[in-house]
Design an enzyme around this catalytic site. Structure first.
Site, mmCIF file in Angstrom:
data_model
loop_
_atom_site.group_PDB
_atom_site.id
_atom_site.type_symbol
_atom_site.label_atom_id
_atom_site.label_comp_id
_atom_site.label_asym_id
_atom_site.label_seq_id
_atom_site.Cartn_x
_atom_site.Cartn_y
_atom_site.Cartn_z
ATOM 1 N N TYR A 293 1.167 -1.291 -0.027
ATOM 2 C CA TYR A 293 -0.140 -0.359 -0.073
ATOM 3 C C TYR A 293 0.917 1.214 0.020
ATOM 4 C CZ TYR A 293 -4.163 2.435 0.994
ATOM 5 O OH TYR A 293 -5.233 3.064 0.835
ATOM 6 N N TYR A 343 -5.242 4.220 -8.211
ATOM 7 C CA TYR A 343 -5.773 4.569 -6.458
ATOM 8 C C TYR A 343 -7.428 4.330 -6.476
ATOM 9 C CZ TYR A 343 -6.180 6.578 -1.468
ATOM 10 O OH TYR A 343 -6.721 6.338 -0.600
#
Length: 396
Positions: A293, A343
């Site tokens: 992440y 994203y």
């Protein structure tokens, strides 16, 4: 019995307009089912995650026309949600609660003729869950807002500053992560940003919140991604190669931003990674690649340390060594991650892990894909999830 990811559905990602998050989510689930060779009626579980806009919710089941579901829920651990959803789906399959569970994330914060920076209203406290434009400052959070910490960017900048102060981490080392991630994105036709960048480009990009430059920060994207989880036994008869789930874990450290805390120095990756690797029966030396992440370059650096790929305080040197990019010893964020590709919260690293495990990476396919570590980070280092996946069925 084990469990596998058998379907992956990805809508158009990036500046995609004209479809609501609910419609995008429905499209992603349909694509995932088709990818697996399943009908929508084969699904008996649905887990839904949405961005800050608050949609979609469990009404997505009606949109899809799903009936007689045995599992339906809205899940939210911010960027850790994708890993959490997949683990809940796997546990449901293992204990018989459901047989075939779709997990989906959708968001559409970008609007026509508006900048990406304006997509998220910065007035709500970071990690508060308050919808954009509905600020609700209270308690200690109100004090930090009065001091100028009014955005996610500023809180992560504070974390990065702390790491730099303690360990000597440099902006150039963070820049090495941005450069290596972009080098992967250049090879990904789905990536939003495909122009190569240099360390000088990183250093010359404008400040967002010191020490974070623009190229230290993730993109903003519209779109949806879904995966489908079922048993290993059922997976053998479906359309695509299964991506086997070897292990999972979560960590929620609850750091307080106060003197003497570990905020900025350690994260929930330490606990969640240890749990996931123990379940999988592996150590970090067995991991071939990482899909981490990367809401910020700093997040990658501190996660690598907490997982044990390098010592605490050595993440900057490890990144600067070239280990993470094409040809490196630990290919990381091979699709371009959230910094350069798209994203979709925790679905960004998860989707790339599925692509790599299947051998579908094309020009960006990593040379070894036997064991892939996937991370999710939510809030301001408050929540963490880890998955260990592989193209191979786990040995008993």
């Amino acid at each position: 019995m084990g469990t596998s990811i058998v379907g992956l559905g990805m809508t158009e990602l990036g500046r995609v307009y004209g479809r609501s998050p609910r419609r995008l989510a429905a499209d992603a689930v349909r694509l995932a089912a088709a990818d697996a060779g399943l009908a929508l009626g084969d699904l008996d579980g649905l887990l839904v995650s949405h961005g800050m806009g608050g949609s979609p919710g469990i009404e997505l089941a009606d949109t899809l026309g799903l009936r007689d579901l045995r599992m339906l829920s809205l899940v939210n651990a911010y960027g850790a949600t994708a890993g959490a959803m997949v683990s809940y789906a796997a546990m449901a399959v293992l204990n018989g609660t459901a047989t075939t569970v779709a997990c989906v994330f959708a968001d559409a914060p970008l609007k026509p003729k508006q900048s990406a920076g304006s997509a998220y209203n910065r007035d709500a406290p970071a990690g508060s869950g308050v919808a954009p434009g509905k600020a609700e400052w209270y308690g200690f959070g109100g004090m930090t807002a009065a001091l100028g910490l009014r955005s996610v960017n500023s809180h992560y900048a504070l974390a990065a500053q702390r790491h730099m102060a303690r360990y000597g981490t440099t902006s150039e080392q963070l820049g090495a992560i941005a450069v290596s991630t972009r080098a992967w994105a250049v090879r990904n036709p789905l990536a939003q940003m495909r122009e190569p960048i240099t360390l000088a480009d990183h250093q010359n990009s404008r400040w967002v919140s010191e020490p974070l430059h623009l190229l230290d920060c993730c993109l903003v994207s519209n779109g949806a991604v879904a995966v489908i989880v079922t048993s290993d036994d059922r997976a053998r008869d479906l359309a695509r190669p299964p991506v086997h789930l070897w292990g999972w874990g979560q960590g929620h450290p609850g750091h307080r931003k106060e003197r003497g805390s570990d905020f900025g120095l350690t994260t929930g990756a330490a606990a969640s990674g240890a749990a996931a690797m123990k379940m999988a029966g592996i150590t970090v030396t067995d991991v071939d690649m990482c899909e981490l992440y990367d809401c910020y370059t700093y997040t990658v650096l501190v996660s690598l340390e907490d997982y044990g790929f390098c010592g605490k305080g050595e993440g900057g040197a490890f990144a600067a060594s070239g280990a993470l990019g094409p040809g490196g010893s630990l290919p990381t964020n091979t699709g371009g991650g959230q910094l350069s590709a798209y994203y979709m919260w925790g679905m960004t690293p998860l989707s790339e892990a599925v692509i790599q495990a299947r051998g579908d990476g094309g020009e960006r396919q990593a040379p070894s894909n036997d064991v892939i570590l996937v991370s999710g980070n939510g809030g301001i280092l408050d929540h963490h999830s880890t998955l260990i996946v592989s193209p191979h069925r786990k040995e008993s």
